[in-house]
Design a protein around this motif. Structure first.
Motif, PDB file in Angstrom:
ATOM      1  N   UNK A 103       0.822  -1.215   0.000  1.00 44.10           N
ATOM      2  CA  UNK A 103       0.000   0.000   0.000  1.00 44.10           C
ATOM      3  C   UNK A 103       0.852   1.259   0.000  1.00 44.10           C
ATOM      4  N   UNK A 104       1.914   1.246   0.795  1.00 43.99           N
ATOM      5  CA  UNK A 104       2.792   2.432   0.852  1.00 43.99           C
ATOM      6  C   UNK A 104       3.504   2.651  -0.480  1.00 43.99           C
ATOM      7  N   UNK A 105       3.949   1.547  -1.100  1.00 41.93           N
ATOM      8  CA  UNK A 105       4.597   1.638  -2.419  1.00 41.93           C
ATOM      9  C   UNK A 105       3.616   2.201  -3.443  1.00 41.93           C
ATOM     10  N   UNK A 106       2.407   1.644  -3.439  1.00 41.27           N
ATOM     11  CA  UNK A 106       1.384   2.079  -4.408  1.00 41.27           C
ATOM     12  C   UNK A 106       1.091   3.562  -4.233  1.00 41.27           C
TER      13      UNK A 106
ATOM     14  N   UNK B  39      -1.582   8.671  -4.622  1.00 37.95           N
ATOM     15  CA  UNK B  39      -2.887   8.582  -3.962  1.00 37.95           C
ATOM     16  C   UNK B  39      -2.661   8.533  -2.458  1.00 37.95           C
ATOM     17  N   UNK B  40      -3.646   9.002  -1.725  1.00 34.64           N
ATOM     18  CA  UNK B  40      -3.576   8.981  -0.255  1.00 34.64           C
ATOM     19  C   UNK B  40      -3.520   7.520   0.223  1.00 34.64           C
TER      20      UNK B  40
ATOM     21  N   UNK C  82     -10.269   7.515  -4.475  1.00 36.94           N
ATOM     22  CA  UNK C  82      -8.935   7.721  -5.045  1.00 36.94           C
ATOM     23  C   UNK C  82      -7.817   7.441  -4.036  1.00 36.94           C
ATOM     24  N   UNK C  83      -8.058   6.532  -3.114  1.00 36.42           N
ATOM     25  CA  UNK C  83      -7.064   6.242  -2.073  1.00 36.42           C
ATOM     26  C   UNK C  83      -6.625   4.786  -2.141  1.00 36.42           C
ATOM     27  N   UNK C  84      -5.570   4.517  -1.427  1.00 37.15           N
ATOM     28  CA  UNK C  84      -5.096   3.136  -1.259  1.00 37.15           C
ATOM     29  C   UNK C  84      -5.430   2.774   0.189  1.00 37.15           C
ATOM     30  N   UNK C  85      -6.187   1.710   0.379  1.00 40.49           N
ATOM     31  CA  UNK C  85      -6.595   1.323   1.736  1.00 40.49           C
ATOM     32  C   UNK C  85      -6.016  -0.046   2.086  1.00 40.49           C
ATOM     33  N   UNK C  86      -5.177  -0.091   3.130  1.00 40.73           N
ATOM     34  CA  UNK C  86      -4.680  -1.382   3.620  1.00 40.73           C
ATOM     35  C   UNK C  86      -5.554  -1.785   4.803  1.00 40.73           C
ATOM     36  N   UNK C  87      -6.252  -2.891   4.676  1.00 40.38           N
ATOM     37  CA  UNK C  87      -7.144  -3.338   5.750  1.00 40.38           C
ATOM     38  C   UNK C  87      -6.359  -4.183   6.765  1.00 40.38           C
ATOM     39  N   UNK C  88      -6.971  -4.475   7.906  1.00 38.29           N
ATOM     40  CA  UNK C  88      -6.392  -5.421   8.863  1.00 38.29           C
ATOM     41  C   UNK C  88      -6.787  -6.836   8.412  1.00 38.29           C
ATOM     42  N   UNK C  89      -6.087  -7.830   8.932  1.00 34.27           N
ATOM     43  CA  UNK C  89      -6.345  -9.210   8.511  1.00 34.27           C
ATOM     44  C   UNK C  89      -7.764  -9.696   8.766  1.00 34.27           C
ATOM     45  N   UNK C  90      -8.447  -9.065   9.728  1.00 31.36           N
ATOM     46  CA  UNK C  90      -9.800  -9.523  10.059  1.00 31.36           C
ATOM     47  C   UNK C  90     -10.900  -8.622   9.502  1.00 31.36           C
ATOM     48  N   UNK C  91     -10.522  -7.525   8.851  1.00 29.53           N
ATOM     49  CA  UNK C  91     -11.522  -6.527   8.440  1.00 29.53           C
ATOM     50  C   UNK C  91     -12.609  -7.103   7.529  1.00 29.53           C
ATOM     51  N   UNK C  92     -12.204  -7.856   6.521  1.00 30.49           N
ATOM     52  CA  UNK C  92     -13.196  -8.317   5.531  1.00 30.49           C
ATOM     53  C   UNK C  92     -13.956  -9.569   5.978  1.00 30.49           C
TER      54      UNK C  92
ATOM     55  N   UNK D  89       8.048  -9.949  -5.118  1.00 32.25           N
ATOM     56  CA  UNK D  89       8.536  -8.648  -4.659  1.00 32.25           C
ATOM     57  C   UNK D  89       7.412  -7.614  -4.698  1.00 32.25           C
ATOM     58  N   UNK D  90       7.467  -6.726  -3.741  1.00 29.97           N
ATOM     59  CA  UNK D  90       6.380  -5.745  -3.633  1.00 29.97           C
ATOM     60  C   UNK D  90       6.256  -4.867  -4.872  1.00 29.97           C
ATOM     61  N   UNK D  91       7.381  -4.548  -5.498  1.00 32.33           N
ATOM     62  CA  UNK D  91       7.317  -3.669  -6.667  1.00 32.33           C
ATOM     63  C   UNK D  91       6.547  -4.359  -7.807  1.00 32.33           C
ATOM     64  N   UNK D  92       6.818  -5.660  -7.967  1.00 33.79           N
ATOM     65  CA  UNK D  92       6.115  -6.406  -9.025  1.00 33.79           C
ATOM     66  C   UNK D  92       4.620  -6.458  -8.729  1.00 33.79           C
ATOM     67  N   UNK D  93       4.291  -6.649  -7.454  1.00 34.14           N
ATOM     68  CA  UNK D  93       2.879  -6.709  -7.069  1.00 34.14           C
ATOM     69  C   UNK D  93       2.202  -5.377  -7.407  1.00 34.14           C
ATOM     70  N   UNK D  94       2.880  -4.273  -7.109  1.00 33.95           N
ATOM     71  CA  UNK D  94       2.316  -2.942  -7.408  1.00 33.95           C
ATOM     72  C   UNK D  94       2.079  -2.793  -8.907  1.00 33.95           C
ATOM     73  N   UNK D  95       3.048  -3.198  -9.719  1.00 31.07           N
ATOM     74  CA  UNK D  95       2.893  -3.069 -11.176  1.00 31.07           C
ATOM     75  C   UNK D  95       1.640  -3.800 -11.641  1.00 31.07           C
TER      76      UNK D  95
END
Ligand code: S3P
Length: 178
Positions: free
Chosen positions: A24-27, A33-34, A78-88, A157-163
């Motif tokens: 999320x931070x990379x994205x 985006x926020x 227009x944001x990037x939201x990282x949820x907690x493991x139990x959120x969904x 790798x996180x960069x590949x995931x973001x792409x």
């Protein structure tokens, strides 16, 4: 067919340690985006750490707080939201998230996840045994798969995931290039 509106939130879900916050931070850095981390949001609102909320008030209280925060967080676009493991795990939370975003499930194998989280001070890691965490992982994986608009292999790798996230459209299972 799954398509993403330009201003929709990118929501990251998955088990603890799958990389939601890092990705999320990379994205956020790439897209400007926020970035909103639900655990951080909850901590600010409660003026307590997640660990302290669990130990002082219990998990049920944390889940209530999480739900309230989610309704506020999903007012954003227009944001990037990282949820907690139990959120969904909570259906109302999934509905809120889907009303303004698309959900990406970062899928990684349990052993890899466990090696990332075993030394962390997450409340569930401190209270559950490895076998119990594995059972929780297995029970939750089906829920993550069910709610996700996109599923991707987070064993990379996180960069590949973001792409791959940024190029996603029209397909649910996102494959990473070799
Ligand atoms: C939880 C995961 C944690 C945090 C809380 C509960 C869970 O977030 O929300 O400790 O139920 O899996 P991370 O997935 O960011 O560690």
């Amino acid at each position: 067919m799954t398509t993403m509106k330009e201003n929709f939130n990118i929501v990251l879900c998955g088990f603890m340690g799958c990389g939601k916050t890092t990705v999320g931070q990379h994205l956020s850095a790439i897209t400007r985006r926020k970035f909103i981390d639900t655990d951080e949001y909850i901590e600010k609102k409660a003026s307590l750490t997640v660990s302290d909320i669990f130990s002082t008030y219990g998990e049920a209280y944390f889940r209530e707080l999480e739900k309230t925060c989610l309704t506020e967080i999903t007012q954003n676009f227009n944001s990037i939201i990282a949820t907690g493991g139990g959120t969904v795990i909570d259906k109302d939370n999934v509905s809120s998230l889907k009303s303004t975003g698309k959900i990406f499930f970062l899928d990684a194998p349990f052993e890899e996840i466990f090696s990332r989280i075993s030394n962390s001070n997450r409340p569930l890691v401190k209270t559950l045994s490895k076998d119990e965490l594995k059972n929780l992982f297995e029970a939750r994986r089906g829920i993550y798969l069910n709610c996700a608009d996109f599923v991707l292999d987070a064993h990379r790798f996180h960069k590949e995931i973001c792409d791959v996230i940024l190029k996603s459209k029209d397909t649910r299972h996102l494959t990473l290039p070799n």
